[in-house]
Design a protein around this motif. Structure first.
Motif, PDB file in Angstrom:
ATOM      1  N   ARG A  11       0.827  -1.206   0.000  1.00 48.96           N
ATOM      2  CA  ARG A  11       0.000   0.000   0.000  1.00 48.96           C
ATOM      3  C   ARG A  11       0.865   1.260   0.000  1.00 48.96           C
ATOM      4  O   ARG A  11       0.607   2.201  -0.754  1.00 48.96           O
ATOM      5  CB  ARG A  11      -0.910  -0.011   1.230  1.00 48.96           C
ATOM      6  N   GLN A  12       1.898   1.280   0.835  1.00 48.42           N
ATOM      7  CA  GLN A  12       2.795   2.435   0.872  1.00 48.42           C
ATOM      8  C   GLN A  12       3.478   2.637  -0.489  1.00 48.42           C
ATOM      9  O   GLN A  12       3.563   3.761  -0.987  1.00 48.42           O
ATOM     10  CB  GLN A  12       3.864   2.253   1.954  1.00 48.42           C
ATOM     11  N   ASP A  14       2.484   1.623  -3.463  1.00 42.66           N
ATOM     12  CA  ASP A  14       1.521   2.034  -4.483  1.00 42.66           C
ATOM     13  C   ASP A  14       1.143   3.505  -4.341  1.00 42.66           C
ATOM     14  O   ASP A  14       1.090   4.237  -5.329  1.00 42.66           O
ATOM     15  CB  ASP A  14       0.263   1.164  -4.416  1.00 42.66           C
ATOM     16  N   ARG A  15       0.873   3.932  -3.129  1.00 46.34           N
ATOM     17  CA  ARG A  15       0.505   5.341  -2.910  1.00 46.34           C
ATOM     18  C   ARG A  15       1.674   6.263  -3.221  1.00 46.34           C
ATOM     19  O   ARG A  15       1.501   7.328  -3.813  1.00 46.34           O
ATOM     20  CB  ARG A  15       0.013   5.538  -1.479  1.00 46.34           C
TER      21      ARG A  15
END
Length: 77
Positions: A11-12, A14-15
């Motif tokens: 998630r980190q 990708d963001r």
């Protein structure tokens, strides 16, 4: 610069990639910027903590001159 390896969650990553792409900046630059901000905040927090600990440290000392009298002396000179 010194190369350092870090682990990010999916998630980190990708963001961070989305932000980097939108701003046309490399992820590494964003990470360095975030670290700089964190270090600056930490420095301010440490400074504030030192100032809070020092506040009033001379409050109960009897060997210091009265500040009102001292100020009156300065104003007369």
């Amino acid at each position: 610069m010194i190369r350092t390896q870090i682990y990010l969650t999916a998630r980190q990553r990708d963001r961070l990639s989305a932000i980097a792409k939108a701003g046309s900046r490399p992820r590494s630059e964003l990470i360095r910027e975030a670290i700089d901000r964190f270090l600056e905040q930490d420095a301010h927090a440490r400074r504030d903590a030192v100032l809070r600990r020092a506040a009033g440290v001379w409050r109960h000392r009897a060997d210091l001159p009265d500040l009102g009298t001292l100020r009156d002396t300065w104003n007369r000179d």
